[in-house]
Design an enzyme around this catalytic site. Sequence first.
Site, PDB file in Angstrom:
ATOM      1  N   SER A  56       0.778  -1.247   0.000  1.00 31.12           N
ATOM      2  CA  SER A  56       0.000   0.000   0.000  1.00 31.12           C
ATOM      3  C   SER A  56       0.804   1.288   0.000  1.00 31.12           C
ATOM      4  CB  SER A  56      -0.979   0.010   1.170  1.00 31.12           C
ATOM      5  OG  SER A  56      -0.304   0.012   2.390  1.00 31.12           O
ATOM      6  N   THR A  88      -1.712   4.064   2.717  1.00 29.18           N
ATOM      7  CA  THR A  88      -1.210   5.354   3.185  1.00 29.18           C
ATOM      8  C   THR A  88      -0.578   5.318   4.569  1.00 29.18           C
ATOM      9  OG1 THR A  88      -3.091   6.413   2.069  1.00 29.18           O
ATOM     10  CG2 THR A  88      -1.800   7.813   3.513  1.00 29.18           C
ATOM     11  N   THR A 141       1.801   7.285  -0.194  1.00 31.33           N
ATOM     12  CA  THR A 141       0.965   6.129  -0.557  1.00 31.33           C
ATOM     13  C   THR A 141       1.183   5.720  -2.003  1.00 31.33           C
ATOM     14  OG1 THR A 141      -1.319   5.314  -0.549  1.00 31.33           O
ATOM     15  CG2 THR A 141      -0.987   7.541  -1.348  1.00 31.33           C
ATOM     16  N   ARG A 171      -5.089   8.531 -11.833  1.00 28.88           N
ATOM     17  CA  ARG A 171      -5.856   8.973 -10.654  1.00 28.88           C
ATOM     18  C   ARG A 171      -4.904   9.402  -9.536  1.00 28.88           C
ATOM     19  NH1 ARG A 171      -6.089   7.362  -5.000  1.00 28.88           N
ATOM     20  NH2 ARG A 171      -8.185   7.752  -4.235  1.00 28.88           N
ATOM     21  N   THR A 231      -6.252   8.977   5.998  1.00 27.64           N
ATOM     22  CA  THR A 231      -6.073   7.737   5.267  1.00 27.64           C
ATOM     23  C   THR A 231      -7.449   7.285   4.794  1.00 27.64           C
ATOM     24  OG1 THR A 231      -5.257   5.454   5.402  1.00 27.64           O
ATOM     25  CG2 THR A 231      -6.201   6.374   7.413  1.00 27.64           C
ATOM     26  N   GLY A 232      -7.472   6.427   3.818  1.00 27.68           N
ATOM     27  CA  GLY A 232      -8.753   5.933   3.307  1.00 27.68           C
ATOM     28  C   GLY A 232      -9.052   6.495   1.935  1.00 27.68           C
TER      29      GLY A 232
HETATM   30  N1  GLY Z   1      -5.737   7.882   0.773  1.00 31.30           N
HETATM   31  C1  GLY Z   1      -5.031   7.444  -0.322  1.00 31.30           C
HETATM   32  C2  GLY Z   1      -5.709   7.496  -1.591  1.00 31.30           C
HETATM   33  O1  GLY Z   1      -6.917   7.618  -1.655  1.00 31.30           O
HETATM   34  O2  GLY Z   1      -5.045   7.385  -2.592  1.00 31.30           O
END
Ligand code: GLY
Length: 318
Positions: A78, A180, A198, A208, A231-232
Site C-alpha cells: 500500500s 497510506t 501512498t 488517478r 487515510t482511506g
Molecule cells: N488515501 C489514499 C488514496 O486515496 O489514494
Amino acid sequence: MIIRRRNFLKQISAGVTAVSAFTSQAWAKPTAKPIVVSTWEHGINANAEAWKILDKGGSALDAVEAGVRVTEAEDNLSVGYGGLPDRDGNVTLDACIMDENGDCGSVAFLEGIKHPISVARMVMEKTPHVMMVGQGALQFALDQGFKQENLLTERAEKAWQEWLKEAEYKPIINVENHDTIGMVALDAQGNLSGACTTSGLAYKMHGRVGDSPIIGAGLFVDNEVGAATATGMGEAVIKVCGAHLIVELMRQGNSPQQACEKAVRRISQQKNAKDIQIGFLAISKQGEVGAYSLQPGFNFAQYAQGTNQMKDVGSFYS
Ligand code: GLY
C-alpha cells in the site's frame, strides 16, 4: 517498548474495554514532547525510526521524513515499494510533506522512485513550487540523483493478475485493504511537521491521484494550532479538504479528537459514505492526540515517553 496490535486486542478481549466504547477522553490527555503518531500498523516501524531523531532533540521535519521512508521501503502492498498497481499494472506514488513554517512539497503520479517523500521534500526545499506530478516529477527526481527502479513486486503483480480475472472496480479501503502512511510529529522544541505517502487506491484508473499528496486534504500542519493527516478513500477526503478542516476546527477550540469526529461526520453525509473507509489522525500544539474513522478497523501507532504502541480508534459506523 512496543505494544503490538495482537497484544492490544488480547487486552480488549480480556475485558479492559471495547473498541466501540472508546471515547474522546481516551486520547485527550496531553503527552510530554516529543510525540509522533502515524496511521495503521506499519506506523510502528515508521515511528521507531522517527523517534530516533526526536529523542535526540532532532526536528519533527527530519523525523517524519525518516519515519515514512521506512514504510515506503517495506513490501506492504500500500505504500511505495510493493504497492498495488493501478488497473494497467503501474505503481504510481503520491506523497507530501509540510513543516512548522507552513512550507510544503508534494509529488503525485510519480513512478519508479522508492522514496517519493524525499522527492516531495526536495520540491519544498529546492524549487519555488509546491507540487510536481508525473513525468516532470520523475525528471526532477532523477536530476536530484534519485534512482529509477521497478517497484512492482512479484506479490503485487500476482494480486493484480488475480484482480484482472474479474476486473471489478470496487474501491473499498479498509483494514484489509488499507493504504497510506500519514505521520505527524511534535518535536522537543514544540514544532510540528507531517508527512503522508501512498501508492494510492489499488487498481485505480491510470492517472488517478488521491488525497495524500494534496496539502490540506491528506495532510495539513499549522504550527500555532496542530497537524492532521488522513487515510482511506482519497476522493471523500479531498471533497472536504479533510486535514485542513481538522486543523481549522482545532483553531476554533475543538480538541484533536472532537475535530476528527466532526470531520468524519461531515464525510458521513456523502452519498457513498457507508461503502468507504476514512481515518483521520491529529495532534495539537500541546501534544494531545485525536483519531476517528468512518468504519471500524482503523488504528494508529503512537510513540511518546519511550513507548511505541498501537491504538484502536472509534468509528462513526459500528
Ligand atoms: N488515501 C489514499 C488514496 O486515496 O489514494
